[in-house]
Motif scaffolding. Sequence first.
Motif, PDB file in Angstrom:
ATOM      1  N   THR B  16       0.536   7.584   0.930  1.00 12.90           N
ATOM      2  CA  THR B  16       0.673   6.781  -0.285  1.00 12.90           C
ATOM      3  C   THR B  16       0.138   5.363  -0.062  1.00 12.90           C
ATOM      4  N   ARG B  17       0.531   4.764   1.081  1.00 11.51           N
ATOM      5  CA  ARG B  17       0.041   3.413   1.376  1.00 11.51           C
ATOM      6  C   ARG B  17      -1.484   3.402   1.522  1.00 11.51           C
ATOM      7  N   ALA B  18      -2.024   4.443   2.156  1.00 16.04           N
ATOM      8  CA  ALA B  18      -3.477   4.496   2.343  1.00 16.04           C
ATOM      9  C   ALA B  18      -4.198   4.542   0.996  1.00 16.04           C
ATOM     10  N   ILE B  19      -3.638   5.281   0.047  1.00 11.82           N
ATOM     11  CA  ILE B  19      -4.274   5.367  -1.280  1.00 11.82           C
ATOM     12  C   ILE B  19      -4.177   4.012  -1.989  1.00 11.82           C
ATOM     13  N   ILE B  20      -2.982   3.404  -1.925  1.00 10.95           N
ATOM     14  CA  ILE B  20      -2.802   2.105  -2.581  1.00 10.95           C
ATOM     15  C   ILE B  20      -3.748   1.058  -1.974  1.00 10.95           C
ATOM     16  N   GLU B  21      -3.909   1.127  -0.660  1.00  7.89           N
ATOM     17  CA  GLU B  21      -4.746   0.126   0.015  1.00  7.89           C
ATOM     18  C   GLU B  21      -6.210   0.552   0.113  1.00  7.89           C
ATOM     19  N   SER B  22      -6.553   1.645  -0.568  1.00  9.85           N
ATOM     20  CA  SER B  22      -7.940   2.141  -0.597  1.00  9.85           C
ATOM     21  C   SER B  22      -8.523   2.351   0.799  1.00  9.85           C
ATOM     22  N   GLY B 301      -1.580   9.011 -14.924  1.00  9.27           N
ATOM     23  CA  GLY B 301      -2.355  10.243 -14.797  1.00  9.27           C
ATOM     24  C   GLY B 301      -3.361  10.182 -13.662  1.00  9.27           C
ATOM     25  N   LYS B 302      -3.910   8.993 -13.436  1.00 12.46           N
ATOM     26  CA  LYS B 302      -4.947   8.841 -12.412  1.00 12.46           C
ATOM     27  C   LYS B 302      -4.603   7.647 -11.524  1.00 12.46           C
ATOM     28  N   THR B 303      -5.097   7.663 -10.285  1.00 16.52           N
ATOM     29  CA  THR B 303      -4.789   6.534  -9.407  1.00 16.52           C
ATOM     30  C   THR B 303      -5.522   5.273  -9.852  1.00 16.52           C
ATOM     31  N   SER B 304      -6.494   5.414 -10.760  1.00 13.29           N
ATOM     32  CA  SER B 304      -7.154   4.207 -11.284  1.00 13.29           C
ATOM     33  C   SER B 304      -6.177   3.356 -12.090  1.00 13.29           C
ATOM     34  N   GLU B 305      -5.039   3.947 -12.468  1.00 11.32           N
ATOM     35  CA  GLU B 305      -4.045   3.186 -13.220  1.00 11.32           C
ATOM     36  C   GLU B 305      -3.156   2.346 -12.301  1.00 11.32           C
ATOM     37  N   LEU B 306      -3.296   2.554 -10.984  1.00 12.08           N
ATOM     38  CA  LEU B 306      -2.499   1.761 -10.045  1.00 12.08           C
ATOM     39  C   LEU B 306      -3.096   0.376  -9.917  1.00 12.08           C
ATOM     40  N   GLY B 307      -2.248  -0.625 -10.019  1.00 10.24           N
ATOM     41  CA  GLY B 307      -2.741  -1.986  -9.872  1.00 10.24           C
ATOM     42  C   GLY B 307      -2.355  -2.555  -8.517  1.00 10.24           C
ATOM     43  N   GLU B 308      -2.130  -3.858  -8.493  1.00 12.46           N
ATOM     44  CA  GLU B 308      -1.804  -4.577  -7.264  1.00 12.46           C
ATOM     45  C   GLU B 308      -0.563  -3.994  -6.587  1.00 12.46           C
ATOM     46  N   GLY B 309      -0.683  -3.694  -5.313  1.00 14.71           N
ATOM     47  CA  GLY B 309       0.444  -3.171  -4.549  1.00 14.71           C
ATOM     48  C   GLY B 309       0.901  -1.794  -4.993  1.00 14.71           C
ATOM     49  N   GLY B 310       0.119  -1.145  -5.845  1.00 10.75           N
ATOM     50  CA  GLY B 310       0.480   0.182  -6.329  1.00 10.75           C
ATOM     51  C   GLY B 310       1.231   0.158  -7.652  1.00 10.75           C
ATOM     52  N   ARG B 311       1.410  -1.029  -8.209  1.00 10.94           N
ATOM     53  CA  ARG B 311       2.171  -1.164  -9.451  1.00 10.94           C
ATOM     54  C   ARG B 311       1.387  -0.615 -10.647  1.00 10.94           C
TER      55      ARG B 311
END
Lengths: 189, 382
Positions: B16-22, B301-311
């Motif tokens: 999860t952290r890896a996805i959030i931090e690209s 729906g998509k990880t593109s909706e995740l913003g800063e820090g995964g919010r």
Amino acid sequence: MTTFSANQVLDCKGLACPMPIVRTKKAMDGLKPGEVIEMQATDKGSLADIQGWAKNTGHYYLGTLHEGAVLRHFVRKASAEEEKEDATYGRSINNEELIAKLDAKDAIVVLDVREPAEYGFGHILGAVSIPLGELDNKHGELSKESEIYVVCRTGKRSNYACLHLNEKGFNVTNVVPGMSEWNGPKEEK
Amino acid sequence: MTTTTKANAITAREVTRAIIESKPLFILDVRNTSDYDDWKIEGGIVGSLNVPYFDLIDGVEEVLPKLPKDRDILVVCAKEGSSIFVAEQLGEAGIEGVRYLQGGMKAWSEYLEPVKVGDLKDGGELYQFVRMGKGCLSYMVVSEGEAAVVDTLRMTDVFEKFAKSKGAVIKHTLDTHLHADHISGGRKLAEQSGGTYWLPPKDADEVVFEYHPLDEQSRITVGRTELSIRPVYSPGHTIGSTSIVIDNQYLLSGDILFVESIGRPDLAGNAGSWADDLRKTLYSTYKELSGDLLVLPAHFGKTSELGEGGRVAARLGDLYESNPGLNIASDEEFRKTVTTNLPSQPNAYQEIRQTNMGRIVPNDDEQRDMEIGPNRCAVHDK
């Protein structure tokens, strides 16, 4: 309780993925082509996996019986012989012609020469079961007066059975292709 | 099988952290192809390849040329057994740094990442819990030793531990609607912590347990009495759907409005009859609210909706600019968008609704299996 016979029963109860499939694969290496293995598992994932594995390896998935928490999977080993061209028996009819005879209630006998587990998962209504391998011992159960229609999955084992039974003086006809495309009256598990 | 190479595990939290931090990651998913096609780990720069483990029993040679050399390889399966089996073989074949996902897709489906949304005006904080594997979002308001949880997920222990770490007692759990894609933990969490469970009464016709009706008259306080939790009746996804305004700053929109899409009206009954409710909620009820409210949905729906820090969050006013579901001119076209060409329904959604009504009581394993797969609550999810 269903008593399907298989050539080998492999107990994989209590084993987690991937062991049921790994063990089945190993056991399959020891089976002869055309033989059937019954693999018993409690891992629910084995239901989809055994089908996927059989499909990708060319083995023939027959079906699964659910008995409580135990899944009994039946798979028939791919048979090289089935691919090989044998002498073709002269007399054959197609599935539709057999359906017409059954519909007309003609006095005929349908002989199914597939393995018991294949027969168990679905066969023509009223068909007699004698697996190809047991024909030598059991052809005495058939009458030379009967009009016998021999069926298997694709018409190859039944072709072989017809050649054999014809030599012994039975009145036989091969059904082509057989159960793989059968859509007539059927008893199913 | 004589294997000497041991594969190392990676946890769902680390992925999860890896996805959030690209961070770049390559996934070799060894489940059945149908399971993979239905649901898999996805994210900005996550590459993946599906080869069922049963095609790799005799050896992994065929897959070696398909694995990238420049990034970490992660082997994934349903639970973890097959991924360990394959990861060890890859190690034997000389691939370095291969890891497997601990607990497999089951663990992936259940992991929640807490992300701080912001502070409240009179003290207190708001947290979002991101369920990366399924796209669900829960919220916790914490203020002066008390907490309220909105759209609680099944993994109630995560909320209990988190509240405890903040020194707070959970006083309230609220569901914005009767969920169809996941099993609510709201009632269980309220029971375990001695709190009150709130559910919109119009979604509760068939429920078989006691609950507090969540409607516009409800007054719910957490910690300081000045803190306001204000329900806004906003039907459309379900007939009872209720949004929650917290501290006049945050709009918890449930499954009505998402960051890149809007809710679908067909999971709890007749899409046609609720399409007009949804139109009214999005195009008039929400329009009357302040554009400065921060929209916090119950799903993404998509990880593109995740913003800063995964919010996952967006200003309401901005969504009126960018969200396609808020920019449909005619009633007729809106109705068509939300009732036709919808994505397939979430896995086991009827059974999940029955469970959330208390009408069926599946065991833990069954509940886990029912929740397998993506949430598919938005009209634009595919």
